[in-house]
Design a protein around this motif. Structure first.
Motif, PDB file in Angstrom:
ATOM      1  N   MET A  72       0.859  -1.179   0.000  1.00  0.00           N
ATOM      2  CA  MET A  72       0.000   0.000   0.000  1.00  0.00           C
ATOM      3  C   MET A  72       0.892   1.225   0.000  1.00  0.00           C
ATOM      4  SD  MET A  72      -3.086   0.870   2.606  1.00  0.00           S
ATOM      5  CE  MET A  72      -4.611   1.390   1.863  1.00  0.00           C
ATOM      6  N   GLY A  73       0.778   2.066  -1.015  1.00  0.00           N
ATOM      7  CA  GLY A  73       1.697   3.180  -1.141  1.00  0.00           C
ATOM      8  C   GLY A  73       1.021   4.503  -1.412  1.00  0.00           C
ATOM      9  N   LYS A  74       1.790   5.550  -1.216  1.00  0.00           N
ATOM     10  CA  LYS A  74       1.338   6.886  -1.617  1.00  0.00           C
ATOM     11  C   LYS A  74       1.326   6.958  -3.136  1.00  0.00           C
ATOM     12  CE  LYS A  74       6.048   8.793  -1.329  1.00  0.00           C
ATOM     13  NZ  LYS A  74       6.731   7.623  -0.839  1.00  0.00           N
ATOM     14  N   ALA A  75       0.887   8.076  -3.666  1.00  0.00           N
ATOM     15  CA  ALA A  75       0.835   8.245  -5.114  1.00  0.00           C
ATOM     16  C   ALA A  75       2.216   8.020  -5.720  1.00  0.00           C
ATOM     17  CB  ALA A  75       0.341   9.653  -5.459  1.00  0.00           C
ATOM     18  N   GLY A  76       2.285   7.189  -6.756  1.00  0.00           N
ATOM     19  CA  GLY A  76       3.556   6.915  -7.416  1.00  0.00           C
ATOM     20  C   GLY A  76       4.393   5.847  -6.768  1.00  0.00           C
ATOM     21  N   GLN A  77       3.902   5.216  -5.708  1.00  0.00           N
ATOM     22  CA  GLN A  77       4.656   4.152  -5.034  1.00  0.00           C
ATOM     23  C   GLN A  77       3.931   2.837  -5.282  1.00  0.00           C
ATOM     24  OE1 GLN A  77       7.537   4.153  -3.329  1.00  0.00           O
ATOM     25  NE2 GLN A  77       7.438   2.844  -1.540  1.00  0.00           N
ATOM     26  N   THR A  78       4.260   2.155  -6.376  1.00  0.00           N
ATOM     27  CA  THR A  78       3.664   0.864  -6.703  1.00  0.00           C
ATOM     28  C   THR A  78       4.756  -0.067  -7.217  1.00  0.00           C
ATOM     29  OG1 THR A  78       3.221   1.167  -9.069  1.00  0.00           O
ATOM     30  CG2 THR A  78       1.648   2.166  -7.527  1.00  0.00           C
ATOM     31  N   HIS A  79       4.397  -1.334  -7.418  1.00  0.00           N
ATOM     32  CA  HIS A  79       5.384  -2.265  -7.958  1.00  0.00           C
ATOM     33  C   HIS A  79       5.677  -1.980  -9.428  1.00  0.00           C
ATOM     34  CE1 HIS A  79       1.745  -4.282  -9.495  1.00  0.00           C
ATOM     35  NE2 HIS A  79       2.549  -4.894 -10.353  1.00  0.00           N
ATOM     36  N   LEU A  80       4.912  -1.091 -10.036  1.00  0.00           N
ATOM     37  CA  LEU A  80       5.161  -0.729 -11.422  1.00  0.00           C
ATOM     38  C   LEU A  80       6.324   0.243 -11.572  1.00  0.00           C
ATOM     39  CD1 LEU A  80       1.461  -0.229 -12.566  1.00  0.00           C
ATOM     40  CD2 LEU A  80       2.868  -2.289 -12.749  1.00  0.00           C
ATOM     41  N   ASP A  81       6.622   0.996 -10.507  1.00  0.00           N
ATOM     42  CA  ASP A  81       7.676   2.006 -10.633  1.00  0.00           C
ATOM     43  C   ASP A  81       8.705   1.980  -9.515  1.00  0.00           C
ATOM     44  OD1 ASP A  81       5.039   4.413 -10.033  1.00  0.00           O
ATOM     45  OD2 ASP A  81       6.061   3.103  -8.620  1.00  0.00           O
ATOM     46  N   LYS A  82       8.616   1.022  -8.579  1.00  0.00           N
ATOM     47  CA  LYS A  82       9.619   0.874  -7.527  1.00  0.00           C
ATOM     48  C   LYS A  82      10.310  -0.476  -7.700  1.00  0.00           C
ATOM     49  CE  LYS A  82       8.969   4.786  -5.422  1.00  0.00           C
ATOM     50  NZ  LYS A  82      10.035   5.799  -5.359  1.00  0.00           N
ATOM     51  N   ALA A  83      11.613  -0.451  -7.890  1.00  0.00           N
ATOM     52  CA  ALA A  83      12.334  -1.676  -8.245  1.00  0.00           C
ATOM     53  C   ALA A  83      12.214  -2.763  -7.185  1.00  0.00           C
ATOM     54  CB  ALA A  83      13.803  -1.344  -8.514  1.00  0.00           C
ATOM     55  N   SER A  84      12.336  -2.391  -5.913  1.00  0.00           N
ATOM     56  CA  SER A  84      12.286  -3.413  -4.866  1.00  0.00           C
ATOM     57  C   SER A  84      10.891  -4.015  -4.751  1.00  0.00           C
ATOM     58  CB  SER A  84      12.739  -2.829  -3.525  1.00  0.00           C
ATOM     59  OG  SER A  84      11.870  -1.805  -3.081  1.00  0.00           O
ATOM     60  N   ASP A  86      -1.750  -4.668  -4.653  1.00  0.00           N
ATOM     61  CA  ASP A  86      -0.973  -3.429  -4.642  1.00  0.00           C
ATOM     62  C   ASP A  86      -1.943  -2.265  -4.765  1.00  0.00           C
ATOM     63  OD1 ASP A  86       0.732  -1.310  -4.965  1.00  0.00           O
ATOM     64  OD2 ASP A  86       1.910  -2.179  -6.589  1.00  0.00           O
ATOM     65  N   LEU A  87      -2.046  -1.454  -3.730  1.00  0.00           N
ATOM     66  CA  LEU A  87      -2.938  -0.304  -3.728  1.00  0.00           C
ATOM     67  C   LEU A  87      -2.127   0.973  -3.575  1.00  0.00           C
ATOM     68  CD1 LEU A  87      -5.797  -1.511  -1.320  1.00  0.00           C
ATOM     69  CD2 LEU A  87      -5.732  -1.643  -3.815  1.00  0.00           C
ATOM     70  N   SER A  88      -2.514   2.015  -4.288  1.00  0.00           N
ATOM     71  CA  SER A  88      -1.882   3.312  -4.096  1.00  0.00           C
ATOM     72  C   SER A  88      -2.957   4.348  -3.827  1.00  0.00           C
ATOM     73  CB  SER A  88      -1.049   3.715  -5.315  1.00  0.00           C
ATOM     74  OG  SER A  88      -1.857   3.811  -6.476  1.00  0.00           O
ATOM     75  N   LEU A  89      -2.632   5.301  -2.979  1.00  0.00           N
ATOM     76  CA  LEU A  89      -3.560   6.335  -2.570  1.00  0.00           C
ATOM     77  C   LEU A  89      -3.347   7.547  -3.455  1.00  0.00           C
ATOM     78  CD1 LEU A  89      -5.702   6.682  -0.324  1.00  0.00           C
ATOM     79  CD2 LEU A  89      -3.939   7.763   1.060  1.00  0.00           C
ATOM     80  N   VAL A  90      -4.282   7.791  -4.356  1.00  0.00           N
ATOM     81  CA  VAL A  90      -4.135   8.882  -5.309  1.00  0.00           C
ATOM     82  C   VAL A  90      -4.144  10.214  -4.556  1.00  0.00           C
ATOM     83  CG1 VAL A  90      -5.155  10.037  -7.303  1.00  0.00           C
ATOM     84  CG2 VAL A  90      -5.235   7.541  -7.113  1.00  0.00           C
ATOM     85  N   ARG A 106      -8.166   0.391 -11.424  1.00  0.00           N
ATOM     86  CA  ARG A 106      -9.557   0.605 -11.092  1.00  0.00           C
ATOM     87  C   ARG A 106      -9.845   2.095 -11.226  1.00  0.00           C
ATOM     88  NH1 ARG A 106     -11.422  -1.206  -5.339  1.00  0.00           N
ATOM     89  NH2 ARG A 106     -10.357   0.705  -4.746  1.00  0.00           N
ATOM     90  N   ARG A 107     -10.915   2.429 -11.885  1.00  0.00           N
ATOM     91  CA  ARG A 107     -11.226   3.829 -12.125  1.00  0.00           C
ATOM     92  C   ARG A 107     -11.348   4.572 -10.795  1.00  0.00           C
ATOM     93  NH1 ARG A 107     -16.229   6.122 -15.798  1.00  0.00           N
ATOM     94  NH2 ARG A 107     -15.611   8.320 -15.745  1.00  0.00           N
ATOM     95  N   PRO A 108     -10.633   5.700 -10.631  1.00  0.00           N
ATOM     96  CA  PRO A 108     -10.693   6.421  -9.356  1.00  0.00           C
ATOM     97  C   PRO A 108     -12.124   6.799  -8.993  1.00  0.00           C
ATOM     98  CG  PRO A 108      -8.943   7.281 -10.746  1.00  0.00           C
ATOM     99  CD  PRO A 108      -9.740   6.352 -11.595  1.00  0.00           C
ATOM    100  N   THR A 109     -12.457   6.571  -7.726  1.00  0.00           N
ATOM    101  CA  THR A 109     -13.769   6.937  -7.214  1.00  0.00           C
ATOM    102  C   THR A 109     -13.592   7.619  -5.876  1.00  0.00           C
ATOM    103  OG1 THR A 109     -13.985   4.792  -6.134  1.00  0.00           O
ATOM    104  CG2 THR A 109     -14.927   4.993  -8.325  1.00  0.00           C
ATOM    105  N   ARG A 110     -14.604   8.333  -5.452  1.00  0.00           N
ATOM    106  CA  ARG A 110     -14.549   8.947  -4.139  1.00  0.00           C
ATOM    107  C   ARG A 110     -14.608   7.850  -3.073  1.00  0.00           C
ATOM    108  NH1 ARG A 110     -15.107  14.339  -3.699  1.00  0.00           N
ATOM    109  NH2 ARG A 110     -15.732  15.509  -5.564  1.00  0.00           N
TER     110      ARG A 110
END
Length: 402
Positions: free
Chosen positions: A258-270, A284-288, A330-334
């Motif tokens: 679970m990461g902040k915006a931009g912190q996912t397995h798609l862009d963090k090598a480890s 893998d969830l990120s908080l937009v 997943r499409r961003p929702t409130r």
């Protein structure tokens, strides 16, 4: 402090654990000592004092250091804030409760995980929050003794931090097993009534923020007693080219990133390495629009009218899911309204010169984890609070294992 939403009353206790078979890695000629808080569903809370948010010694250190950058020295009475948890309340032991361990971020006190711990406890879990002594800025022990952070820097110290934290967590699990088995009077001395019977050590999870998230992953790698885990925004590497073993090997049990915006397995090598090597259930969830400390429970402090200061004043609007061999968004929702809870706020000093606690005007997003139980049963009456050992908030239910 915000009220928990799980519907169950919450009790609290503190344990002083001493590992006499392990020398402390940061201080010579001293056995490893830990302070641990337990948050659990209570049978009843009437007549029990409310657990302070911080012990006096830690509160003094936080105040002198600038209150997490939220207010100047002398502006916030951290020791005066009370949680909704009842100190020493008898545990609801009518069924065994799954146990969830919490490790805070690097150089962060377990106190900042209090709101999430109480929320989980209100939903049926026993939550165990751990301070990693001499890495945490300040830890208060029974009798008022406060131990402060030792200097540490560089990759080698970071490796020692992770190794020490994992050994701390495994030791805590060992001691919880002693409490559950109750081989002698020391194992239950000072504990709230029924807490030993409430522990279900066949169902153990772990979560942590930043360095605590890395600790959760690495502890799962080496200790199969931990069944599932969550890493909230914690990197899994010591430096650009040196990954933690868990990032190289992955896990075969359920784990969530679970990461902040931009912190996912798609862009963090480890995280990518961990994801690719893990064979168990994973998510893998990120908080937009989110930031790291919003995943931990950083308090919001107000010293006057208006919005809360800094980046915590607005609630992130969406959660993105990243998973599978091909990227799935997943499409961003409130966020649902039930996930929006007011955060603590400190108002200007009242007539007695102490800050008044009042709800803020804007909600801050809080992670809610649902429990595993059915409807809450009727509360039983007749049980009383455990006085603990020593009678002080920091020494409540303190025990030293020999």
């Amino acid at each position: 402090m915000p009220e928990a939403t799980g519907g169950r009353p919450v009790g609290s206790a503190e344990l002083h654990l001493v590992d006499r078979e392990r020398q402390d890695p940061w201080v010579a000629d001293r056995a490893r000592e830990l302070m641990v808080s337990l948050w659990y569903p209570a049978r009843r809370t009437r007549g029990c004092p409310r657990q302070p948010y911080m012990p006096a010694g830690v509160a003094r250190s936080v105040d002198e250091s600038g209150s997490f950058g939220l207010a100047g020295p002398g502006k916030v009475d951290w020791a005066g804030i009370r949680t909704e948890a009842a100190r020493g309340a008898p545990a609801d032991d009518r069924r065994r409760r799954p146990v969830v361990l919490h490790s805070p971020g690097l150089e962060v006190s377990r106190t900042l995980g209090t709101s999430t711990a109480i929320e989980l406890a209100s939903r049926g879990y026993v939550v165990v929050t751990v301070d990693h002594t001499y890495e945490t800025p300040a830890v208060q022990f029974p009798g008022g003794r406060v131990e402060f952070q030792e200097p540490m820097s560089g990759t080698e110290d970071l490796k020692k931090v992770v190794e020490t934290r994992v050994r701390d967590i495994r030791f805590v699990l060992d001691q919880l097993a002693l409490v559950r088995r109750g081989p002698g009077p020391d194992a239950r001395r000072g504990l709230p009534k029924g807490l030993d019977k409430a522990l279900d050590l066949e169902r153990v999870g772990m979560y942590g923020h930043s360095g605590g998230g890395a600790t959760a992953a690495e502890a799962m790698r080496v200790d199969r007693r931990i069944d599932a885990g969550v890493n909230m925004d914690g990197t899994l590497q010591y430096d650009d080219s040196d990954f933690l073993p868990v990032a190289r090997e992955g896990l075969d049990r359920p784990f969530m990133l679970m990461g902040k915006a931009g912190q996912t397995h798609l862009d963090k090598a480890s995280w990518r390495s961990f994801w690719d090597h893990s064979t168990g259930w994973k998510r893998d969830l990120s908080l937009v629009g989110g930031q790291s400390l919003q995943l931990h429970g950083r308090p919001v402090v107000r010293t006057g009218p208006g919005r809360a200061p800094g980046p915590t004043r607005r609630a992130p609007r969406a959660v993105r899911r990243h998973g599978g061999p091909r990227t799935q968004h997943r499409r961003p929702t409130r966020l649902p309204r039930r996930l929006l809870r007011p955060a603590p706020a400190i108002a200007p000093p009242g007539p007695a010169g102490r800050p008044l606690v009042r709800p803020p005007g804007r909600a801050v997003r809080r992670l809610i984890t649902h429990g595993t139980e059915g409807p809450r049963t009727r509360e039983a009456s007749g049980a009383r609070c455990s006085p603990g050992k020593g009678g002080s908030p920091t020494a409540a239910a303190a025990i030293a294992f020999r």
